[in-house]
Scaffold this motif. Structure first.
Motif, PDB file in Angstrom:
ATOM      1  N   UNK A  53       0.817  -1.135  -0.125  1.00 24.47           N
ATOM      2  CA  UNK A  53      -0.053  -0.108  -0.010  1.00 24.47           C
ATOM      3  C   UNK A  53       0.913   1.265   0.027  1.00 24.47           C
ATOM      4  N   UNK A  54       0.796   2.266  -0.946  1.00 23.00           N
ATOM      5  CA  UNK A  54       1.511   3.283  -0.984  1.00 23.00           C
ATOM      6  C   UNK A  54       0.981   4.436  -0.619  1.00 23.00           C
ATOM      7  N   UNK A  55      -0.610   4.591  -0.651  1.00 26.08           N
ATOM      8  CA  UNK A  55      -1.034   5.591  -0.188  1.00 26.08           C
ATOM      9  C   UNK A  55      -2.714   5.193   0.078  1.00 26.08           C
ATOM     10  N   UNK A  56      -3.331   6.056   0.893  1.00 27.10           N
ATOM     11  CA  UNK A  56      -4.922   5.790   1.112  1.00 27.10           C
ATOM     12  C   UNK A  56      -5.552   7.599   0.748  1.00 27.10           C
ATOM     13  N   UNK A  57      -6.307   6.966  -0.410  1.00 24.36           N
ATOM     14  CA  UNK A  57      -6.616   8.417  -1.172  1.00 24.36           C
ATOM     15  C   UNK A  57      -8.459   8.372  -1.011  1.00 24.36           C
ATOM     16  N   UNK A  58      -8.611   9.855  -0.770  1.00 28.87           N
ATOM     17  CA  UNK A  58     -10.494   9.684  -1.086  1.00 28.87           C
ATOM     18  C   UNK A  58     -10.593  11.003  -2.043  1.00 28.87           C
ATOM     19  N   UNK A  59     -11.922  10.804  -3.002  1.00 29.85           N
ATOM     20  CA  UNK A  59     -12.389  11.889  -3.481  1.00 29.85           C
ATOM     21  C   UNK A  59     -13.834  11.472  -3.248  1.00 29.85           C
ATOM     22  N   UNK A  60     -14.619  12.686  -2.787  1.00 32.03           N
ATOM     23  CA  UNK A  60     -15.997  12.660  -2.600  1.00 32.03           C
ATOM     24  C   UNK A  60     -16.127  11.605  -1.577  1.00 32.03           C
ATOM     25  N   UNK A  61     -17.030  10.618  -1.691  1.00 32.60           N
ATOM     26  CA  UNK A  61     -17.410   9.465  -0.935  1.00 32.60           C
ATOM     27  C   UNK A  61     -16.459   8.188  -1.176  1.00 32.60           C
ATOM     28  N   UNK A  62     -15.768   8.217  -2.354  1.00 33.45           N
ATOM     29  CA  UNK A  62     -15.078   7.223  -2.638  1.00 33.45           C
ATOM     30  C   UNK A  62     -13.470   7.292  -2.004  1.00 33.45           C
TER      31      UNK A  62
END
Length: 327
Positions: A53-62
């Protein structure tokens, strides 16, 4: 359904513990939560096994975990989905659907729990973002760090908090590529949003709920933002001038920041953070769910009206219905 603040609380919790870990075991206990992975369960398992896992990302509710394979594990919580970090020897939750073993870090495992199973997980390809900016909010957040956003004519702050955005990750999962940037995204193009709103010729709340215009705002926070901005949900978007739009966006940003600081809004035990804790912003709601109660601003009786098969809560005095509006 969890909205932006609730999903961001989960993202921050995951980011602190899973970035840099390697997925070394995948167990799918029910097929429905991985139904959006069209290649099937075996392919889902094989793509995740051994990925870091390189990153944990969010856009809106995703929400997604960027992987060193160049793909992403995309998650949508639906109505009742939970991403929990548990000790491997902790008892299984009643509605545990997918288990991911994590090597490195704290030795916890990541569990996807979903009672109603409207949410799900899928391994998907990443593509470049149309505007060349980061796919969404990512990185390990500073403790209690605000997300600075500046509106036109207002100070923009010092820019994103260090670590909040992963430099160079201008990538987004294919199923999320059509989703607009959200109200707490420093790269939200307010000029473009204003122009699109005026062209859309629809009701204001309907526009706020349109994830292709601005993402992350759901029914609860739309009602709260409109109450703060003193605007009726049926206000025609083509009548919005720039100061009014700025007022709506500022209200949406403020209410979501406040909800984020309090862990989100939890009306039952289905929404929790990665440690299983519920948020408590529902105690601070000014509009949503307050039919028949006194308006916190003027004392008038709050009303509820049916809207898009949901409910809209508003103050008839502070938010008068426009003579001509769109629903």
């Amino acid at each position: 359904m969890p909205e932006l603040p609730e999903v961001e609380v989960v993202r921050r919790g995951l980011a602190r513990w899973v970035i840099g870990t390697t997925i070394d075991e995948v167990e799918v206990l029910h097929p429905r939560p991985v139904r959006r992975h069209e290649a099937g369960i075996d392919d889902f398992v094989s793509r995740l096994n051994g990925a870091t896992v390189l990153d944990v990302v969010r856009r809106g509710k995703f929400l997604w975990l960027s992987l060193d394979s160049g793909e992403a594990l995309l998650a949508h919580l639906g109505m009742s989905g939970q991403l929990l970090l548990e000790a491997p020897d902790a008892p299984d939750e009643k509605h545990l659907r997918v288990r991911l073993g994590l090597r490195g870090g704290t030795g916890r495992e990541l569990r996807f729990v979903d009672q109603r199973m409207f949410g799900g997980l899928a391994v998907v390809d990443l593509v470049k973002t149309p505007d060349g900016g980061p796919g969404g909010l990512g990185g390990v957040p500073a403790e209690d760090a605000p997300v600075p956003v500046g509106l036109p004519g207002e100070p923009a702050g010092d820019g994103p908090v260090e670590g909040e955005y992963t430099a160079g990750e201008a990538l987004i999962p294919v199923p999320v590529a059509h989703i607009a940037r959200d109200a707490l995204d420093p790269l939200l193009d307010v000029d473009l949003l204003a122009a699109r709103l005026r062209r859309r010729e629809t009701g204001l709340k309907r526009a706020l709920l349109d994830q292709t215009l601005i993402s992350g705002i759901g029914n609860i926070y739309a009602d709260e933002a409109l109450w703060r901005a003193k605007l009726h949900y049926a206000r025609a978007t083509e009548t919005l001038n720039r100061p009014t739009l700025n007022r709506v966006l500022a209200a949406a940003q403020d209410v979501m920041r406040e909800a984020l600081a309090q862990g989100g809004t939890s009306f039952d035990s289905l929404y929790v953070d990665v440690n299983g804790q519920s948020g408590y912003f529902e105690r601070g709601l000014d509009a949503y769910g307050r039919e028949g109660e006194a308006c916190h601003r003027c004392g008038s009786q709050m009303r509820r009206e049916t809207f898009m098969n949901r409910s809209s809560f508003f103050c008839p005095k502070c938010q008068p219905k426009p003579r001509s509006g769109r629903f």
